[in-house]
Design a protein around this motif. Structure first.
Motif, PDB file in Angstrom:
ATOM      1  N   ALA A 242      14.642  -2.307  -5.590  1.00 31.14           N
ATOM      2  CA  ALA A 242      14.399  -2.470  -7.024  1.00 31.14           C
ATOM      3  C   ALA A 242      15.465  -3.339  -7.688  1.00 31.14           C
ATOM      4  N   GLY A 243      16.700  -3.208  -7.256  1.00 30.83           N
ATOM      5  CA  GLY A 243      17.782  -4.007  -7.834  1.00 30.83           C
ATOM      6  C   GLY A 243      17.606  -5.493  -7.571  1.00 30.83           C
ATOM      7  N   PHE A 244      17.323  -5.838  -6.322  1.00 29.21           N
ATOM      8  CA  PHE A 244      17.072  -7.242  -5.979  1.00 29.21           C
ATOM      9  C   PHE A 244      15.846  -7.762  -6.725  1.00 29.21           C
ATOM     10  N   ALA A 245      14.792  -6.952  -6.800  1.00 24.77           N
ATOM     11  CA  ALA A 245      13.557  -7.372  -7.471  1.00 24.77           C
ATOM     12  C   ALA A 245      13.812  -7.663  -8.944  1.00 24.77           C
ATOM     13  N   THR A 246      14.559  -6.797  -9.605  1.00 26.04           N
ATOM     14  CA  THR A 246      14.868  -6.985 -11.018  1.00 26.04           C
ATOM     15  C   THR A 246      15.684  -8.249 -11.235  1.00 26.04           C
TER      16      THR A 246
ATOM     17  N   GLN B  81       0.820  -1.212   0.000  1.00 32.48           N
ATOM     18  CA  GLN B  81       0.000   0.000   0.000  1.00 32.48           C
ATOM     19  C   GLN B  81       0.852   1.260   0.000  1.00 32.48           C
ATOM     20  N   GLN B  82       2.000   1.220   0.683  1.00 30.17           N
ATOM     21  CA  GLN B  82       2.894   2.380   0.725  1.00 30.17           C
ATOM     22  C   GLN B  82       3.849   2.400  -0.460  1.00 30.17           C
ATOM     23  N   ARG B  83       3.671   1.451  -1.365  1.00 33.69           N
ATOM     24  CA  ARG B  83       4.486   1.327  -2.579  1.00 33.69           C
ATOM     25  C   ARG B  83       5.972   1.136  -2.285  1.00 33.69           C
ATOM     26  N   LYS B  84       6.278   0.511  -1.146  1.00 35.59           N
ATOM     27  CA  LYS B  84       7.667   0.179  -0.831  1.00 35.59           C
ATOM     28  C   LYS B  84       8.061  -1.134  -1.493  1.00 35.59           C
ATOM     29  N   ALA B  85       7.107  -2.054  -1.609  1.00 35.10           N
ATOM     30  CA  ALA B  85       7.383  -3.380  -2.180  1.00 35.10           C
ATOM     31  C   ALA B  85       7.588  -3.268  -3.684  1.00 35.10           C
ATOM     32  N   LYS B  86       8.665  -3.870  -4.176  1.00 36.26           N
ATOM     33  CA  LYS B  86       8.961  -3.870  -5.610  1.00 36.26           C
ATOM     34  C   LYS B  86       8.590  -5.202  -6.254  1.00 36.26           C
ATOM     35  N   LEU B  87       8.516  -6.257  -5.438  1.00 31.97           N
ATOM     36  CA  LEU B  87       8.177  -7.598  -5.914  1.00 31.97           C
ATOM     37  C   LEU B  87       7.692  -8.409  -4.727  1.00 31.97           C
ATOM     38  N   VAL B  88       6.639  -9.183  -4.923  1.00 31.49           N
ATOM     39  CA  VAL B  88       6.138 -10.069  -3.876  1.00 31.49           C
ATOM     40  C   VAL B  88       6.261 -11.505  -4.370  1.00 31.49           C
ATOM     41  N   LEU B  89       6.922 -12.333  -3.563  1.00 30.85           N
ATOM     42  CA  LEU B  89       7.080 -13.756  -3.871  1.00 30.85           C
ATOM     43  C   LEU B  89       6.116 -14.528  -2.983  1.00 30.85           C
ATOM     44  N   ILE B  90       5.275 -15.338  -3.605  1.00 31.74           N
ATOM     45  CA  ILE B  90       4.226 -16.065  -2.886  1.00 31.74           C
ATOM     46  C   ILE B  90       4.459 -17.557  -3.070  1.00 31.74           C
ATOM     47  N   ALA B  91       4.410 -18.311  -1.976  1.00 33.97           N
ATOM     48  CA  ALA B  91       4.572 -19.766  -2.047  1.00 33.97           C
ATOM     49  C   ALA B  91       3.381 -20.387  -2.761  1.00 33.97           C
ATOM     50  N   ASN B  92       3.626 -21.477  -3.495  1.00 32.30           N
ATOM     51  CA  ASN B  92       2.535 -22.093  -4.260  1.00 32.30           C
ATOM     52  C   ASN B  92       1.564 -22.889  -3.383  1.00 32.30           C
TER      53      ASN B  92
ATOM     54  N   LYS C  44      -5.908 -12.311  -1.067  1.00 32.53           N
ATOM     55  CA  LYS C  44      -5.647 -11.005  -0.452  1.00 32.53           C
ATOM     56  C   LYS C  44      -4.367 -10.383  -1.013  1.00 32.53           C
ATOM     57  N   LEU C  45      -3.287 -11.166  -1.068  1.00 32.94           N
ATOM     58  CA  LEU C  45      -2.009 -10.637  -1.539  1.00 32.94           C
ATOM     59  C   LEU C  45      -2.041 -10.315  -3.035  1.00 32.94           C
ATOM     60  N   THR C  46      -2.613 -11.219  -3.839  1.00 36.88           N
ATOM     61  CA  THR C  46      -2.638 -10.968  -5.287  1.00 36.88           C
ATOM     62  C   THR C  46      -3.551  -9.785  -5.624  1.00 36.88           C
ATOM     63  N   ASP C  47      -4.673  -9.648  -4.915  1.00 29.35           N
ATOM     64  CA  ASP C  47      -5.566  -8.507  -5.156  1.00 29.35           C
ATOM     65  C   ASP C  47      -4.882  -7.187  -4.798  1.00 29.35           C
ATOM     66  N   LYS C  48      -4.167  -7.160  -3.666  1.00 24.50           N
ATOM     67  CA  LYS C  48      -3.445  -5.943  -3.267  1.00 24.50           C
ATOM     68  C   LYS C  48      -2.375  -5.606  -4.296  1.00 24.50           C
ATOM     69  N   CYS C  49      -1.624  -6.627  -4.725  1.00 24.72           N
ATOM     70  CA  CYS C  49      -0.574  -6.402  -5.727  1.00 24.72           C
ATOM     71  C   CYS C  49      -1.167  -5.850  -7.016  1.00 24.72           C
ATOM     72  N   ASN C  50      -2.272  -6.434  -7.470  1.00 24.46           N
ATOM     73  CA  ASN C  50      -2.901  -5.977  -8.709  1.00 24.46           C
ATOM     74  C   ASN C  50      -3.424  -4.552  -8.591  1.00 24.46           C
ATOM     75  N   SER C  51      -4.042  -4.215  -7.458  1.00 25.58           N
ATOM     76  CA  SER C  51      -4.627  -2.882  -7.330  1.00 25.58           C
ATOM     77  C   SER C  51      -3.571  -1.795  -7.153  1.00 25.58           C
ATOM     78  N   PHE C  52      -2.394  -2.140  -6.603  1.00 21.27           N
ATOM     79  CA  PHE C  52      -1.345  -1.147  -6.411  1.00 21.27           C
ATOM     80  C   PHE C  52      -0.224  -1.266  -7.440  1.00 21.27           C
ATOM     81  N   GLY C  53      -0.379  -2.181  -8.404  1.00 16.34           N
ATOM     82  CA  GLY C  53       0.590  -2.296  -9.483  1.00 16.34           C
ATOM     83  C   GLY C  53       1.934  -2.879  -9.081  1.00 16.34           C
ATOM     84  N   VAL C  54       1.930  -3.750  -8.080  1.00 16.81           N
ATOM     85  CA  VAL C  54       3.167  -4.396  -7.638  1.00 16.81           C
ATOM     86  C   VAL C  54       3.223  -5.791  -8.272  1.00 16.81           C
ATOM     87  N   PRO C  55       4.320  -6.127  -8.955  1.00 20.17           N
ATOM     88  CA  PRO C  55       4.411  -7.472  -9.549  1.00 20.17           C
ATOM     89  C   PRO C  55       4.535  -8.547  -8.478  1.00 20.17           C
ATOM     90  N   PHE C  56       3.946  -9.703  -8.744  1.00 19.75           N
ATOM     91  CA  PHE C  56       4.093 -10.838  -7.832  1.00 19.75           C
ATOM     92  C   PHE C  56       4.377 -12.085  -8.650  1.00 19.75           C
TER      93      PHE C  56
END
Length: 99
Positions: free
Chosen positions: A88-92, A30-41, A50-62
């Motif tokens: 951002a570097g680690f996320a890329t 929500q604070q746009r600090k996250a550059k990438l979210v990794l989610i266990a399968n 919840k996590l995928t909806d938040k990522c989609n609405s705030f434009g954060v890749p997961f």
């Protein structure tokens, strides 16, 4: 290839460029600090939604990655189902390693 992205997660964690825990991750999205979210399968359906909806609405890749055991082992903690990368570097780099 697969091992390399886990090593990068471990480096990001040791560099304090990760956040753990559902509430902390949602706050960072929500604070746009996250550059990438990794989610266990093997995450629960409600938490995944919840996590995928938040990522989609705030434009954060997961990315849906390995199971929680593998993800937890990469950072040396137990039972972690999601990790937010705050740099951002680690996320890329992690995105490029995962294809």
């Amino acid at each position: 290839m697969k091992n390399n992205y886990l090593n990068m997660i471990g480096l990001a964690y040791r560099a304090r460029r990760c956040s753990l825990g559902e509430e902390t991750i949602v706050k960072d999205i929500q604070q746009r600090k996250a550059k990438l979210v990794l989610i266990a399968n093997d995450i629960g359906p409600q938490t995944r939604k919840k996590l995928t909806d938040k990522c989609n609405s705030f434009g954060v890749p997961f990315i849906i990655v390995d199971d929680r055991e593998t993800l937890s082992h990469a950072i040396g903690k137990s039972q972690r189902v999601a990790i937010a990368i705050l740099d951002a570097g680690f996320a890329t780099k992690i995105k490029s390693l995962l294809g």
